[in-house]
Motif scaffolding. Sequence first.
Motif, PDB file in Angstrom:
ATOM      1  N   SER A  86      64.960  52.404  51.228  1.00 46.87           N
ATOM      2  CA  SER A  86      64.649  52.471  52.622  1.00 46.87           C
ATOM      3  C   SER A  86      64.650  53.800  53.394  1.00 46.87           C
ATOM      4  CB  SER A  86      65.502  51.293  53.255  1.00 46.87           C
ATOM      5  OG  SER A  86      66.596  51.586  53.210  1.00 46.87           O
ATOM      6  N   PRO A  87      64.370  53.947  54.757  1.00 44.39           N
ATOM      7  CA  PRO A  87      64.510  55.276  55.347  1.00 44.39           C
ATOM      8  C   PRO A  87      66.389  55.842  55.176  1.00 44.39           C
ATOM      9  CG  PRO A  87      63.078  54.258  56.564  1.00 44.39           C
ATOM     10  CD  PRO A  87      63.457  53.220  55.412  1.00 44.39           C
ATOM     11  N   SER A  88      66.927  54.906  55.318  1.00 42.58           N
ATOM     12  CA  SER A  88      68.539  55.211  55.336  1.00 42.58           C
ATOM     13  C   SER A  88      68.836  55.837  54.088  1.00 42.58           C
ATOM     14  CB  SER A  88      69.330  54.018  55.672  1.00 42.58           C
ATOM     15  OG  SER A  88      69.249  52.914  54.760  1.00 42.58           O
ATOM     16  N   MET A  89      68.267  55.666  52.956  1.00 43.63           N
ATOM     17  CA  MET A  89      68.526  56.352  52.010  1.00 43.63           C
ATOM     18  C   MET A  89      68.007  57.833  51.690  1.00 43.63           C
ATOM     19  SD  MET A  89      69.952  54.032  50.434  1.00 43.63           S
ATOM     20  CE  MET A  89      70.325  54.323  48.749  1.00 43.63           C
ATOM     21  N   ALA A 124      61.597  48.317  43.451  1.00 44.71           N
ATOM     22  CA  ALA A 124      61.836  49.222  44.641  1.00 44.71           C
ATOM     23  C   ALA A 124      61.481  48.479  46.007  1.00 44.71           C
ATOM     24  CB  ALA A 124      61.233  50.549  44.367  1.00 44.71           C
ATOM     25  N   PHE A 125      62.393  48.525  46.819  1.00 45.72           N
ATOM     26  CA  PHE A 125      62.077  47.841  48.038  1.00 45.72           C
ATOM     27  C   PHE A 125      62.824  48.704  49.439  1.00 45.72           C
ATOM     28  CE2 PHE A 125      66.580  46.735  47.045  1.00 45.72           C
ATOM     29  CZ  PHE A 125      67.248  46.621  48.384  1.00 45.72           C
ATOM     30  N   GLY A 156      60.379  50.202  57.102  1.00 41.24           N
ATOM     31  CA  GLY A 156      61.034  49.224  57.616  1.00 41.24           C
ATOM     32  C   GLY A 156      62.495  49.177  56.999  1.00 41.24           C
ATOM     33  N   LYS A 157      63.355  48.621  57.877  1.00 38.10           N
ATOM     34  CA  LYS A 157      64.849  48.273  57.562  1.00 38.10           C
ATOM     35  C   LYS A 157      64.905  47.613  56.178  1.00 38.10           C
ATOM     36  CE  LYS A 157      65.963  47.637  62.575  1.00 38.10           C
ATOM     37  NZ  LYS A 157      67.086  46.906  63.254  1.00 38.10           N
ATOM     38  N   THR A 158      66.315  48.142  55.589  1.00 36.17           N
ATOM     39  CA  THR A 158      66.623  47.540  54.264  1.00 36.17           C
ATOM     40  C   THR A 158      66.715  45.964  54.267  1.00 36.17           C
ATOM     41  OG1 THR A 158      68.049  49.420  53.971  1.00 36.17           O
ATOM     42  CG2 THR A 158      68.396  47.379  52.519  1.00 36.17           C
ATOM     43  N   PHE A 221      71.562  61.477  65.667  1.00 32.23           N
ATOM     44  CA  PHE A 221      71.175  60.921  64.677  1.00 32.23           C
ATOM     45  C   PHE A 221      69.618  60.520  64.436  1.00 32.23           C
ATOM     46  CE2 PHE A 221      75.644  59.788  64.684  1.00 32.23           C
ATOM     47  CZ  PHE A 221      75.848  59.971  63.174  1.00 32.23           C
ATOM     48  N   LEU A 222      68.866  60.969  63.864  1.00 32.65           N
ATOM     49  CA  LEU A 222      67.494  60.982  63.748  1.00 32.65           C
ATOM     50  C   LEU A 222      67.017  59.481  63.543  1.00 32.65           C
ATOM     51  CD1 LEU A 222      66.190  64.074  61.913  1.00 32.65           C
ATOM     52  CD2 LEU A 222      66.257  63.602  64.194  1.00 32.65           C
ATOM     53  N   PRO A 223      65.915  59.054  64.102  1.00 32.41           N
ATOM     54  CA  PRO A 223      65.683  57.500  63.813  1.00 32.41           C
ATOM     55  C   PRO A 223      65.487  57.130  62.333  1.00 32.41           C
ATOM     56  CG  PRO A 223      63.780  58.623  64.523  1.00 32.41           C
ATOM     57  CD  PRO A 223      64.728  59.754  64.674  1.00 32.41           C
ATOM     58  N   LEU A 224      66.398  56.158  62.012  1.00 34.59           N
ATOM     59  CA  LEU A 224      66.350  55.564  60.608  1.00 34.59           C
ATOM     60  C   LEU A 224      66.038  54.084  60.799  1.00 34.59           C
ATOM     61  CD1 LEU A 224      69.532  56.992  58.977  1.00 34.59           C
ATOM     62  CD2 LEU A 224      67.161  57.545  58.502  1.00 34.59           C
ATOM     63  N   GLU A 225      64.966  53.543  59.920  1.00 32.36           N
ATOM     64  CA  GLU A 225      64.573  52.395  59.887  1.00 32.36           C
ATOM     65  C   GLU A 225      64.416  51.663  61.040  1.00 32.36           C
ATOM     66  OE1 GLU A 225      67.225  49.965  57.339  1.00 32.36           O
ATOM     67  OE2 GLU A 225      67.238  51.634  55.840  1.00 32.36           O
ATOM     68  N   GLY A 226      63.470  52.310  62.096  1.00 34.25           N
ATOM     69  CA  GLY A 226      63.007  51.675  63.036  1.00 34.25           C
ATOM     70  C   GLY A 226      63.679  51.938  64.249  1.00 34.25           C
ATOM     71  N   GLU A 227      64.992  52.484  64.176  1.00 36.20           N
ATOM     72  CA  GLU A 227      65.825  52.749  65.394  1.00 36.20           C
ATOM     73  C   GLU A 227      65.364  53.939  66.202  1.00 36.20           C
ATOM     74  OE1 GLU A 227      67.849  50.771  66.420  1.00 36.20           O
ATOM     75  OE2 GLU A 227      67.929  49.628  64.294  1.00 36.20           O
ATOM     76  N   LYS A 228      65.799  54.100  67.365  1.00 33.00           N
ATOM     77  CA  LYS A 228      65.650  55.583  68.246  1.00 33.00           C
ATOM     78  C   LYS A 228      66.717  56.378  68.009  1.00 33.00           C
ATOM     79  CE  LYS A 228      63.218  52.841  72.047  1.00 33.00           C
ATOM     80  NZ  LYS A 228      63.427  52.514  73.539  1.00 33.00           N
TER      81      LYS A 228
END
Length: 291
Positions: A86-89, A124-125, A156-158, A221-228
Motif C-alpha cells: 500500500s502507499p504507506s509502504m 501482494a495487496f 487504496g488503504k491497507t 505529510f503527503l497524502p497516503l492511502e487516500g488521505e489529504k
Amino acid sequence: MKAEELLKKVRRIQIKTKRLVDEAIGGEYHSIFKGRGLEFAEVREYIPGDDVRTIDWNVTARMNFPFVKRFKEERELTIMLIVDISPSMNFGNNNKLKRELLAEICALIGFSAIENNDRVGLIAFSGKVEKFITPKKGSKQVLAIIRDLLELESNGKTDIKSALEYFLKVQKKKSIAFLVSDFHSRNFEKQIALASMKHDLIPVRIYSKFETDPPKGVFKFLPLEGEKPVIVDFSSKKVREVFKENVRLRDEYLFNLFNKYGMDYLNLETSDDIFKAFHKFFNMRKRKLKR
C-alpha cells in the motif's frame, strides 16, 4: 521505476540476501521449519537393535525373515509471502523505504526456501489483492517476486482483512505464511485468528523510526492511502506526547493480538540489520521447539 534501475535493484537484493542464506540463514531455516510429517521410504532387512515397532509384518511373512519399514521426513513445504504494498509502504528514512526493506525480507525468506527445495508464493495487496503468484520452486520464482514487490503499483488503504480472506481461499493446505506489513489496517482480528489456526502465520511488522519518534519541527505529510496532506507541528511537546501515546497504544494492541493467537512475530525498523533480526528470530523458534 525504469527497467534498468529495477534490474539493478533486484540484482543488488539477490546478491545481498543470497549471501546471507548461504552463510548462515539457510541452515537455521531448515532446522525450525519442519515438514508435514514422515513418509515411507523403503523396507530393509531387520538388524539387531532396530525398533520392533517398525517391522513390516506383511513383507516379513512373505520373506520368512524380518524386514523393517524406513521413513524419511516429508520435507517439502509451501511458503506464502502475504505482503503489503500500500502507499504507506513508500515511506521511510535512513535512505531506505519500507517497500525496499520488505523486498529484502521476502528475498531472504524466498532464497532460504528454495535452498531447502520448498515452494514460494506471493499475495501482494493494498486496498485489494494486487498480485497472486502460485507457489513454485526455483530462483526464477524468487526473482519474479522481488521484481513485483518493487514494481507493482498500489491502490487504496491497507486491507489486511481482504488479503487474509483471499489467502484462506487459495491456500487450502497448511503452509508457513509471512504477513509483511506496517499494519496500518483495522478489523482483521477474525481473519488473523482463522489464518493462524490453519497455518503457521508469522507477522512481520515494518516501521520507520519517524513513525514512532518524530524529530522536532513542522512537517507536511503527503497524502497516503487516500488521505489529504496534513501539517503537524512536532515542536509542540503536547503534540509529540499525544502522537507517541497513540503509537504506544497501537503497538500494545498488535503485541496482545499476536500473543493471543500464539504467533511468533518480528518488528523491523527500516534501518535494522535483517540478518541479525532473522538470526535472533530463528534462535527463538529453536528454543521453543526444544521445550
